[in-house]
Design a protein around this motif. Structure first.
Motif, PDB file in Angstrom:
ATOM      1  N   CYS A 125      45.843 -47.244  36.544  1.00  0.00           N
ATOM      2  CA  CYS A 125      46.714 -46.522  37.471  1.00  0.00           C
ATOM      3  C   CYS A 125      45.813 -46.102  38.627  1.00  0.00           C
ATOM      4  N   GLU A 126      46.346 -46.034  39.807  1.00  0.00           N
ATOM      5  CA  GLU A 126      45.447 -46.014  40.963  1.00  0.00           C
ATOM      6  C   GLU A 126      44.616 -44.736  41.103  1.00  0.00           C
ATOM      7  N   LEU A 127      43.517 -44.876  41.843  1.00  0.00           N
ATOM      8  CA  LEU A 127      42.526 -43.807  41.978  1.00  0.00           C
ATOM      9  C   LEU A 127      43.068 -42.631  42.784  1.00  0.00           C
ATOM     10  N   LYS A 144      31.393 -42.113  30.135  1.00  0.00           N
ATOM     11  CA  LYS A 144      31.442 -40.953  31.036  1.00  0.00           C
ATOM     12  C   LYS A 144      32.864 -40.868  31.581  1.00  0.00           C
ATOM     13  N   LEU A 145      33.478 -39.708  31.435  1.00  0.00           N
ATOM     14  CA  LEU A 145      34.841 -39.515  31.939  1.00  0.00           C
ATOM     15  C   LEU A 145      34.798 -38.567  33.133  1.00  0.00           C
ATOM     16  N   VAL A 195      47.126 -36.268  35.644  1.00  0.00           N
ATOM     17  CA  VAL A 195      45.685 -35.993  35.625  1.00  0.00           C
ATOM     18  C   VAL A 195      44.986 -37.335  35.852  1.00  0.00           C
ATOM     19  N   HIS A 196      44.045 -37.338  36.787  1.00  0.00           N
ATOM     20  CA  HIS A 196      43.328 -38.581  37.117  1.00  0.00           C
ATOM     21  C   HIS A 196      42.100 -38.763  36.227  1.00  0.00           C
ATOM     22  N   TYR A 197      41.830 -40.019  35.899  1.00  0.00           N
ATOM     23  CA  TYR A 197      40.642 -40.376  35.114  1.00  0.00           C
ATOM     24  C   TYR A 197      39.908 -41.536  35.787  1.00  0.00           C
ATOM     25  N   LEU A 198      38.593 -41.439  35.791  1.00  0.00           N
ATOM     26  CA  LEU A 198      37.738 -42.591  36.061  1.00  0.00           C
ATOM     27  C   LEU A 198      36.742 -42.645  34.909  1.00  0.00           C
ATOM     28  N   VAL A 199      36.838 -43.695  34.099  1.00  0.00           N
ATOM     29  CA  VAL A 199      36.030 -43.769  32.874  1.00  0.00           C
ATOM     30  C   VAL A 199      35.108 -44.972  32.953  1.00  0.00           C
ATOM     31  N   ALA A 235      31.553 -46.943  30.984  1.00  0.00           N
ATOM     32  CA  ALA A 235      30.680 -47.012  29.810  1.00  0.00           C
ATOM     33  C   ALA A 235      29.843 -48.271  29.957  1.00  0.00           C
ATOM     34  N   PRO A 236      28.575 -48.209  29.520  1.00  0.00           N
ATOM     35  CA  PRO A 236      27.718 -49.393  29.642  1.00  0.00           C
ATOM     36  C   PRO A 236      28.360 -50.616  28.983  1.00  0.00           C
ATOM     37  N   GLY A 237      28.327 -51.755  29.691  1.00  0.00           N
ATOM     38  CA  GLY A 237      28.861 -52.997  29.135  1.00  0.00           C
ATOM     39  C   GLY A 237      30.366 -53.121  29.201  1.00  0.00           C
ATOM     40  N   HIS A 238      31.021 -52.184  29.871  1.00  0.00           N
ATOM     41  CA  HIS A 238      32.490 -52.196  29.944  1.00  0.00           C
ATOM     42  C   HIS A 238      32.960 -52.065  31.386  1.00  0.00           C
ATOM     43  N   LYS A 239      34.173 -52.547  31.623  1.00  0.00           N
ATOM     44  CA  LYS A 239      34.750 -52.436  32.959  1.00  0.00           C
ATOM     45  C   LYS A 239      35.153 -50.993  33.228  1.00  0.00           C
ATOM     46  N   PRO A 240      34.870 -50.480  34.418  1.00  0.00           N
ATOM     47  CA  PRO A 240      35.341 -49.132  34.747  1.00  0.00           C
ATOM     48  C   PRO A 240      36.869 -49.090  34.718  1.00  0.00           C
ATOM     49  N   LEU A 241      37.399 -47.980  34.281  1.00  0.00           N
ATOM     50  CA  LEU A 241      38.853 -47.814  34.212  1.00  0.00           C
ATOM     51  C   LEU A 241      39.284 -46.648  35.092  1.00  0.00           C
ATOM     52  N   THR A 242      40.215 -46.919  35.974  1.00  0.00           N
ATOM     53  CA  THR A 242      40.869 -45.866  36.738  1.00  0.00           C
ATOM     54  C   THR A 242      42.275 -45.726  36.180  1.00  0.00           C
ATOM     55  N   THR A 243      42.646 -44.525  35.788  1.00  0.00           N
ATOM     56  CA  THR A 243      43.991 -44.366  35.249  1.00  0.00           C
ATOM     57  C   THR A 243      44.486 -42.935  35.473  1.00  0.00           C
ATOM     58  N   GLN A 244      45.687 -42.672  35.017  1.00  0.00           N
ATOM     59  CA  GLN A 244      46.278 -41.339  35.138  1.00  0.00           C
ATOM     60  C   GLN A 244      47.058 -41.025  33.861  1.00  0.00           C
ATOM     61  N   LEU A 245      46.971 -39.777  33.484  1.00  0.00           N
ATOM     62  CA  LEU A 245      47.701 -39.255  32.324  1.00  0.00           C
ATOM     63  C   LEU A 245      48.957 -38.539  32.825  1.00  0.00           C
TER      64      LEU A 245
END
Ligand code: FE2
Length: 208
Positions: free
Chosen positions: A46-48, A90-91, A139-143, A145-155
């Motif tokens: 979900c967008e940043l 990291k969240l 609530v916005h999230y940018l998550v 983690a090493p070796g993983h694609k960054p995730l932008t989402t919303q709760l």
């Protein structure tokens, strides 16, 4: 779980209900079965949005005494799509206050969170307000983690009045909600003087 599944397989083989046409051991079969079941769907994007600020402080309690609004408690686990936990994630999390205002000068209602060794994360806040540019509380999230694609989402919250009590039917009233999955059930906890809206929101990251 493995043990139970292996015992169940052994019983089936003994009874003739399952025939093994493989040289793999029963333990290996049970393990592979568990792993396959543990696969998870990645959390939808979900967008940043325009209000992200990097380097928010590491705090787990975002609400200060006397902050207006319904207290909110969010908890979850960070996984990879293979079902592994990701304690090194990291969240970065940000939201408005009860009145729909972002703190763009400072860091109120903004945090950076490291999950615990079991990959649990959580924070205490208030339910965000509505603001004119957006339909729903979120609530916005940018998550990362090493070796993983960054995730932008919303709760989002199933209790949001915009959904009229039926998020299954009405979640698309907010055109930015990409998936029903992002609208989470809200459990009210505590006594009537000190109610808290409790929400579970697991995060699942794709491999890079
Ligand atoms: Fe927003």
């Amino acid at each position: 779980m493995n043990q139970t599944r292996r015992e169940m397989l052994e019983k089936c083989v003994a009874l003739g209900a399952v025939t093994l046409a493989t040289s793999a051991s029963l333990s290996a079969i049970a393990r592979a079965w568990d792993t396959a079941e543990a696969k998870r769907q990645p959390t939808p994007f979900c967008e940043l949005g325009p209000f992200y600020k990097r380097d928010a402080p590491h705090v787990s309690v975002l609400r200060a005494p006397g902050d207006p609004g319904m207290p909110l408690s969010v908890a979850g686990i960070v996984y990879s799509v293979n079902g592994e936990i990701l304690p090194n994630a990291k969240l970065e999390i940000w939201q408005t206050d009860n009145f729909g205002h972002y703190d763009n000068a400072g860091y109120r209602f903004r945090t950076t969170i490291q999950p615990d060794p079991k990959s649990n994360y959580g924070f205490e806040s208030v339910l965000p307000g509505h603001y004119p540019a957006r339909v729903c509380q979120h609530v916005h999230y940018l998550v990362t983690a090493p070796g993983h694609k960054p995730l932008t989402t919303q709760l989002y919250f199933a209790s949001d009045p915009v959904f009229d009590g039926d998020p299954d039917k009405n979640f698309s009233r907010d055109p930015l909600i990409t998936s029903r999955e992002l609208v989470r059930p809200v459990m009210l906890k505590g006594d009537p003087q000190q109610m808290v809206a409790a929400v579970t929101f697991d995060i699942v990251l794709e491999k890079a």
